[in-house]
Design an enzyme around this catalytic site. Structure first.
Site, PDB file in Angstrom:
ATOM      1  N   SER A   1       0.828  -1.214   0.000  1.00 25.00           N
ATOM      2  CA  SER A   1       0.000   0.000   0.000  1.00 25.00           C
ATOM      3  C   SER A   1       0.864   1.267   0.000  1.00 25.00           C
ATOM      4  O   SER A   1       0.587   2.229  -0.735  1.00 25.00           O
ATOM      5  CB  SER A   1      -0.975   0.009   1.187  1.00 25.00           C
ATOM      6  OG  SER A   1      -0.302  -0.250   2.391  1.00 25.00           O
TER       7      SER A   1
ATOM      8  N   HIS B   1      -2.127  -8.834   1.639  1.00 26.33           N
ATOM      9  CA  HIS B   1      -1.792  -7.599   2.375  1.00 26.33           C
ATOM     10  C   HIS B   1      -2.978  -7.288   3.302  1.00 26.33           C
ATOM     11  O   HIS B   1      -3.365  -8.122   4.101  1.00 26.33           O
ATOM     12  CB  HIS B   1      -1.499  -6.506   1.338  1.00 26.33           C
ATOM     13  CG  HIS B   1      -0.922  -5.228   1.880  1.00 26.33           C
ATOM     14  ND1 HIS B   1      -0.281  -5.141   3.075  1.00 26.33           N
ATOM     15  CD2 HIS B   1      -0.897  -3.961   1.359  1.00 26.33           C
ATOM     16  CE1 HIS B   1       0.118  -3.895   3.285  1.00 26.33           C
ATOM     17  NE2 HIS B   1      -0.253  -3.157   2.259  1.00 26.33           N
TER      18      HIS B   1
ATOM     19  N   HIS C   1       5.188 -12.902   7.370  1.00 30.54           N
ATOM     20  CA  HIS C   1       5.483 -11.510   7.039  1.00 30.54           C
ATOM     21  C   HIS C   1       6.689 -11.460   6.113  1.00 30.54           C
ATOM     22  O   HIS C   1       7.576 -12.315   6.204  1.00 30.54           O
ATOM     23  CB  HIS C   1       5.777 -10.699   8.316  1.00 30.54           C
ATOM     24  CG  HIS C   1       5.624  -9.240   8.126  1.00 30.54           C
ATOM     25  ND1 HIS C   1       6.632  -8.454   7.611  1.00 30.54           N
ATOM     26  CD2 HIS C   1       4.567  -8.413   8.342  1.00 30.54           C
ATOM     27  CE1 HIS C   1       6.202  -7.206   7.542  1.00 30.54           C
ATOM     28  NE2 HIS C   1       4.943  -7.151   7.968  1.00 30.54           N
TER      29      HIS C   1
ATOM     30  N   ARG D   1       2.402  -5.276  16.719  1.00 27.78           N
ATOM     31  CA  ARG D   1       1.035  -4.754  16.631  1.00 27.78           C
ATOM     32  C   ARG D   1       0.027  -5.819  17.051  1.00 27.78           C
ATOM     33  O   ARG D   1      -1.052  -5.512  17.546  1.00 27.78           O
ATOM     34  CB  ARG D   1       0.746  -4.277  15.201  1.00 27.78           C
ATOM     35  CG  ARG D   1       1.675  -3.166  14.736  1.00 27.78           C
ATOM     36  CD  ARG D   1       1.554  -2.905  13.261  1.00 27.78           C
ATOM     37  NE  ARG D   1       1.874  -4.072  12.462  1.00 27.78           N
ATOM     38  CZ  ARG D   1       1.768  -4.127  11.131  1.00 27.78           C
ATOM     39  NH1 ARG D   1       1.346  -3.059  10.459  1.00 27.78           N
ATOM     40  NH2 ARG D   1       2.081  -5.219  10.471  1.00 27.78           N
TER      41      ARG D   1
ATOM     42  N   ASP E   1      -2.826  -8.660  11.360  1.00 28.42           N
ATOM     43  CA  ASP E   1      -4.184  -9.020  10.944  1.00 28.42           C
ATOM     44  C   ASP E   1      -4.765 -10.207  11.708  1.00 28.42           C
ATOM     45  O   ASP E   1      -5.968 -10.442  11.659  1.00 28.42           O
ATOM     46  CB  ASP E   1      -4.197  -9.319   9.439  1.00 28.42           C
ATOM     47  CG  ASP E   1      -3.780  -8.105   8.635  1.00 28.42           C
ATOM     48  OD1 ASP E   1      -4.253  -7.007   8.958  1.00 28.42           O
ATOM     49  OD2 ASP E   1      -2.971  -8.250   7.698  1.00 28.42           O
TER      50      ASP E   1
HETATM   51  N1  HAX Z   1       0.558 -20.013   5.609  1.00 27.31           N
HETATM   52  C1  HAX Z   1       1.019 -20.941   4.735  1.00 27.31           C
HETATM   53  N2  HAX Z   1       2.107 -20.788   3.985  1.00 27.31           N
HETATM   54  C2  HAX Z   1       2.800 -19.650   4.141  1.00 27.31           C
HETATM   55  C3  HAX Z   1       2.411 -18.653   5.054  1.00 27.31           C
HETATM   56  C4  HAX Z   1       1.231 -18.857   5.795  1.00 27.31           C
HETATM   57  N3  HAX Z   1       0.745 -17.945   6.636  1.00 27.31           N
HETATM   58  N4  HAX Z   1       3.289 -17.631   4.989  1.00 27.31           N
HETATM   59  C5  HAX Z   1       4.204 -17.982   4.066  1.00 27.31           C
HETATM   60  N5  HAX Z   1       3.908 -19.190   3.540  1.00 27.31           N
HETATM   61  C6  HAX Z   1       4.584 -19.889   2.459  1.00 27.31           C
HETATM   62  C7  HAX Z   1       4.527 -19.021   1.210  1.00 27.31           C
HETATM   63  O1  HAX Z   1       3.272 -19.166   0.544  1.00 27.31           O
HETATM   64  C8  HAX Z   1       5.706 -19.558   0.417  1.00 27.31           C
HETATM   65  O2  HAX Z   1       5.321 -20.794  -0.176  1.00 27.31           O
HETATM   66  P1  HAX Z   1       5.769 -21.164  -1.687  1.00 27.31           P
HETATM   67  O3  HAX Z   1       7.259 -21.132  -1.672  1.00 27.31           O
HETATM   68  O4  HAX Z   1       5.183 -22.502  -1.881  1.00 27.31           O
HETATM   69  O5  HAX Z   1       5.183 -20.093  -2.559  1.00 27.31           O
HETATM   70  C9  HAX Z   1       6.719 -19.861   1.514  1.00 27.31           C
HETATM   71  O6  HAX Z   1       5.959 -20.018   2.737  1.00 27.31           O
HETATM   72  C10 HAX Z   1       7.758 -18.803   1.715  1.00 27.31           C
HETATM   73  O7  HAX Z   1       7.107 -17.546   1.910  1.00 27.31           O
HETATM   74  P2  HAX Z   1       7.730 -16.461   2.911  1.00 27.31           P
HETATM   75  O8  HAX Z   1       9.077 -16.090   2.394  1.00 27.31           O
HETATM   76  O9  HAX Z   1       7.657 -16.978   4.305  1.00 27.31           O
HETATM   77  O10 HAX Z   1       6.714 -15.262   2.823  1.00 27.31           O
HETATM   78  P3  HAX Z   1       6.637 -14.079   1.755  1.00 27.31           P
HETATM   79  O11 HAX Z   1       7.566 -13.003   2.163  1.00 27.31           O
HETATM   80  O12 HAX Z   1       6.752 -14.601   0.369  1.00 27.31           O
HETATM   81  O13 HAX Z   1       5.133 -13.615   1.954  1.00 27.31           O
HETATM   82  C11 HAX Z   1       3.208 -13.114   3.246  1.00 27.31           C
HETATM   83  C12 HAX Z   1       4.730 -12.938   3.112  1.00 27.31           C
HETATM   84  C13 HAX Z   1       2.717 -12.187   4.344  1.00 27.31           C
HETATM   85  C14 HAX Z   1       2.534 -12.726   1.924  1.00 27.31           C
HETATM   86  C15 HAX Z   1       2.912 -14.595   3.596  1.00 27.31           C
HETATM   87  O14 HAX Z   1       3.495 -14.913   4.834  1.00 27.31           O
HETATM   88  C16 HAX Z   1       1.425 -14.915   3.606  1.00 27.31           C
HETATM   89  O15 HAX Z   1       0.848 -15.211   2.566  1.00 27.31           O
HETATM   90  N6  HAX Z   1       0.751 -14.836   4.827  1.00 27.31           N
HETATM   91  C17 HAX Z   1      -0.672 -15.058   4.935  1.00 27.31           C
HETATM   92  C18 HAX Z   1      -1.444 -13.819   4.477  1.00 27.31           C
HETATM   93  C19 HAX Z   1      -1.286 -12.673   5.467  1.00 27.31           C
HETATM   94  O16 HAX Z   1      -1.464 -12.821   6.649  1.00 27.31           O
HETATM   95  N7  HAX Z   1      -0.983 -11.483   4.937  1.00 27.31           N
HETATM   96  C20 HAX Z   1      -0.856 -10.272   5.731  1.00 27.31           C
HETATM   97  C21 HAX Z   1       0.591  -9.874   5.967  1.00 27.31           C
HETATM   98  C22 HAX Z   1       0.734  -8.611   6.792  1.00 27.31           C
HETATM   99  C23 HAX Z   1       0.204  -7.442   6.033  1.00 27.31           C
HETATM  100  O17 HAX Z   1       0.686  -7.017   5.006  1.00 27.31           O
HETATM  101  N8  HAX Z   1      -0.855  -6.919   6.527  1.00 27.31           N
HETATM  102  O18 HAX Z   1      -1.468  -5.935   5.835  1.00 27.31           O
END
Ligand code: HAX
Length: 473
Positions: free
Chosen positions: A270, A300, A346, A355, A401
């Site tokens: 964002s 996000h 994250h 938070r 979240d």
């Molecule tokens: N559940 C299951 N698998 C997860 C996971 C979770 N909560 N978090 C990460 N992973 C997986 C990823 O999908 C990725 O898998 P692949 O290699 O198969 O694609 C692997 O673990 C490595 O990812 P990462 O390096 O740990 O995480 P990223 O930096 O790529 O992504 C995210 C960070 C926040 C997008 C990710 O942890 C996620 O999807 N979390 C769940 C959604 C979420 O809660 N989002 C909000 C984040 C905070 C925010 O921005 N708030 O606004």
């Protein structure tokens, strides 16, 4: 051996690229049919490139960063806030928990500092006095009247349009009254741009509670609700009242919520969307609109909605007080279904999001017996155990979240697909404080260089050949 395999991979990679860049499949096929053939093959090649050449540098940048969402590249400067993987979030160098403790309590009996104070702190770097924070409240109450054209547009929107899409649309339309656009058109000096960005930002923030409350009442309450600011209330008090939730504890929760969701350095989706759009000298209304489109993504800000949807499914499947094993099985089923566990993980943090902790402390003070709160507190221990076992999740701990939804539900704000709007109203404080500084410092238009897939291949081959030569020497 590794280089030999890598070179072979490069050669077949080049061939595959040639196939796709020129012609692939039989003549007369539609776009989708062609893509269905070529995408699986290209996925394999790109995965191969990452596995075999991820640490190879293109210039000074590793392939992993180029192909991996630009992770870890220090390419932005943010004055307002910073993130440390384990120490958490800092506003102007101060840990978020300390910010919450130090912000002035403006209203009598309030346990939380105001977002007005947080905006003052983020923009100026000085912790405001009670009077200075109150001045911001007064200023926002003066500027907060939403113009009729925006009200008309909001009322005309189909109620099925997602509240985040409505928020983005409302902000974009408000640019009709942009002071920056007016000044720019009249030839304002570049050094003065920030002054107009400041005026627009103050006006937009002032109008947001009314805009956001109208979206809520239009979508969920048949359009009935107050649309006028009360000058005796602060920003959070007005917002809560217009949502139809004037409870003092809820208003305090809103103050806390608006403070902690406001800023998160410049690289998150964002903030970066707003920064990018602003670098082309788009006005703050358009920048915030773009920012909200990014916040509405489920990875996000929309994760706060997703968490509640997931928790509701969990409670329906295994009840309010399930055993640890039942919870673990539910998480496993989520993962087996190819879903992420929302609210966990994250891109930068590597520990529990402070938070989350701040919200949990609020919950322990105000509603520790709420079944949703109890469940979220238990999940905090259980989910990381399960995610750690996957071996690939960089941060198995909860983010912001994971907690917010159950608190909102405790105070009867039940409509999950509205939750990201609350996040958006808060995020305005951070992205607009950042935007004022971007124009004040005259940051140029943002324009990263992209390379073609065959350029990538050529870079990798050259780097590997270089390594082989060094070895021979
Ligand atoms: N559940 C299951 N698998 C997860 C996971 C979770 N909560 N978090 C990460 N992973 C997986 C990823 O999908 C990725 O898998 P692949 O290699 O198969 O694609 C692997 O673990 C490595 O990812 P990462 O390096 O740990 O995480 P990223 O930096 O790529 O992504 C995210 C960070 C926040 C997008 C990710 O942890 C996620 O999807 N979390 C769940 C959604 C979420 O809660 N989002 C909000 C984040 C905070 C925010 O921005 N708030 O606004």
């Amino acid at each position: 051996m590794r280089n030999g395999r890598a070179l072979n991979h490069n050669l077949s990679f080049s061939k595959a690229l040639l196939c796709t860049s020129r012609s692939y499949g039989s003549k007369g096929e539609g776009i989708k049919a062609k893509l269905e053939k070529v995408i699986p093959q290209q996925r394999d090649y790109f995965l191969g490139i990452k596995c075999l050449h991820g640490t190879t540098n293109i210039g000074t940048i590793p392939v992993n960063s180029v192909m991996g969402g630009m992770r870890g590249l220090p390419l932005l400067i943010c004055l307002t806030s910073s993130l440390h993987p384990t120490k958490g979030i800092f506003y102007r160098g101060m840990p978020i928990k300390e910010v919450c403790a130090k912000l002035p309590r403006v209203k009598k009996g309030s346990s939380e500092g105001t977002p007005e104070g947080a905006f003052y702190f983020l923009t100026t770097g000085c912790m405001p006095t009670k009077e200075e924070a109150q001045d911001v409240t007064n200023e926002w109450n003066k500027r907060g009247k939403v113009p009729p054209f925006c009200l008309k547009m909001l009322d005309a929107l189909d109620k099925k349009i997602h509240p985040m899409a409505q928020l983005s649309a409302a902000s974009a339309c408000l640019n009709m009254n942009s002071k920056f656009v007016e000044a720019y058109t009249k030839g304002a000096k570049r050094a003065d741009y920030w002054k107009y960005i400041y005026e627009d930002s103050m006006n937009l923030i002032a109008m947001l509670p009314t805009v956001a409350a109208i979206i809520y009442t239009n979508v969920f309450k048949g359009g009935k609700g107050c649309r006028e600011l009360n000058k005796d209330q602060d920003w959070s008090g007005n917002y809560s009242t217009m949502l139809g939730l004037p409870d003092d504890d809820f208003i305090d929760l809103m103050r806390l919520y608006m403070v902690i969701h406001a800023d998160h350095e410049s690289g998150n989706v964002s903030a970066h969307a707003s920064h990018l759009v602003g670098s082309a000298l788009a006005d703050p209304f358009l920048c915030f609109s773009a920012s909200m489109c990014g916040l509405a993504g489920p990875l996000h800000g929309l994760a706060n909605q997703e968490v509640l949807v997931w928790l509701t499914k969990l409670r329906k499947a295994i009840g309010d007080d399930p055993s640890d094993d039942e919870i673990k099985k539910f998480i496993d089923d989520t993962l087996k279904g190819g879903q992420v566990v929302p609210g966990y993980g994250h891109a930068v943090l590597r520990d529990t999001d402070p938070r989350f902790t701040v919200q949990n402390e609020f919950a322990m003070k105000h509603c520790k017996d709420d079944p949703g709160v109890k469940l979220v507190t238990r999940l905090w221990k259980i989910v990381p155990e399960v995610l750690k076992k996957l071996g690939k999740v960089a941060n198995p701990f909860p983010n912001v979240d994971a907690h917010s939804g159950v608190l909102l539900q405790h105070y009867c704000l039940m409509e999950m697909n509205y939750y990201t709007v609350l996040f958006g109203v808060s995020r305005a404080l951070g992205v607009l404080a950042q935007l004022i500084w971007s124009r004040a410092l005259g940051y140029p238009i943002e324009r990263p260089k992209s390379i073609s897939a065959s350029d990538l291949c050529a870079f990798i081959r050259k780097a590997d050949e270089g390594k082989d030569k060094k070895k021979k020497c």
